[in-house]
Design an enzyme around this catalytic site. Structure first.
Site: not given
Length: 252
Positions: A38, A55, A149
Site C-alpha cells: 500500500d 507504482h 521461494l
C-alpha cells in the site's frame, strides 16, 4: 503508462554478483508472509508526481523484498498487487498497473528462474487485458521448478470470492484441509504473518481464510520505501510474539 527514469532504473537486469543468495541455516519451518503493498499513489502525489510513478517505484520494491525474503526464513511470499475492487480506480491508472505487470513478467521471469523462485498468480484471469493471462501462464511454466521461494502475486483477487468459489466446489464431506486446497488453488500453506505498508490497518479482502491465525504487522512506511531493513524489522517483531493457536503456552 509513463516510461520514466524510475521504471528504467528499477527494472533493468540486476547484477547477480551484488547479492548473496546463500541463506543462513534456519531452525524453523519456512514461513508464509502476505504483503499488502500500500501507499504507491500517495508516495508519488506527496512528491508532486503522477500516481503511476509510485507504482513504477513499487516494482523495484517487489524485487528487493523477494530477494531478501529467503534470508528471513520466508518460503512463501504472497503480494497483493490488484484487488477485485481496484477495477473501480480510474481507467488510466488500471491500464498503467496492468502494463507494469506485463513489463515485470517480460523482464523478470528469467531472473526469477535463475534465482530458484517459483512464480504463481492467484485471482481471476478472465478480466485481464488481452495477452496478459497467457503471459502469466508462460511465466508460471518457466519458473515451476523453483524451490528457493514461492512468490505469489494476487491479481484481480478477492478472498471472499475465493472462499465462495471453494464452497461451491467442495464436496459435502470435505475436510478443512480439502477446503483449504480449494481456497488457495496452489497448495500454499497457511499465512504466518501479514504485513501492510503505509499506515492502514485492515486486511482489505486479502487471504482471509489462510490468515486465520496470522500475526499482523502494520508499518507507516510506504511501499516504495519498504526494503530489506523494514522486512527484517517486521520479522523480528513477528518472532518476538508467542503464537498459541488457541492453546496455552508451554510450561517453563
Amino acid at each position: 503508462m509513463q516510461s520514466g527514469s524510475i521504471q528504467e532504473a528499477e527494472l533493468q537486469a540486476p547484477n547477480l554478483q551484488e547479492f548473496n543468495l546463500q541463506e543462513p541455516e534456519l531452525r524453523e519451518p519456512r514461513l508464509h508472509v502476505g504483503l499488502i503493498m500500500d501507499g504507491n499513489g500517495r508516495w508519488a502525489t506527496t512528491r508532486g508526481l503522477p500516481r503511476v510513478v509510485g507504482h513504477e517505484a513499487g516494482v523495484g520494491t517487489v524485487r528487493r523484498v523477494a530477494r531478501a525474503a529467503p534470508g528471513q526464513g520466508i518460503g512463501t511470499l504472497t503480494l497483493y498487487a490488484f484487488s477485485s475492487d481496484n477495477w473501480r480506480r480510474p481507467a488510466a491508472e488500471v491500464a498503467g498497473l496492468m502494463g507494469l505487470l506485463r513489463l515485470y513478467l517480460a523482464r523478470e521471469v528469467e531472473v526469477l528462474r535463475r534465482d530458484g523462485v517459483r512464480l504463481t498468480v492467484i485471482g481471476r484471469r478472465d478480466r485481464l487485458p488481452d495477452g496478459l493471462a497467457e503471459a502469466i501462464a508462460a511465466a508460471e511454466a518457466a519458473t515451476r521448478a523453483g524451490t528457493r521461494l514461492h512468490l505469489r502475486i494476487a491479481l484481480d483477487y478477492s478472498a471472499r470470492d475465493a472462499i465462495l468459489a471453494a464452497a461451491r466446489a467442495a464436496a459435502p464431506d470435505a475436510t478443512r484441509e480439502d477446503f483449504a486446497r480449494l481456497v488457495t488453488g496452489d497448495g500454499a500453506p497457511e499465512v504466518d504473518l501479514v504485513i501492510r505498508t503505509s499506515g492502514e490497518q485492515r486486511l482489505s479482502d486479502f487471504l482471509l481464510w489462510e490468515s486465520a491465525y496470522a500475526e499482523l504487522h502494520f508499518t507507516p512506511c510506504a511501499w516504495p520505501d519498504f526494503g530489506e531493513a523494514e522486512l527484517a524489522a517486521a520479522m523480528t517483531a513477528f518472532r518476538s510474539r508467542q503464537r498459541r493457536f488457541g492453546g496455552l503456552p508451554a510450561a517453563a
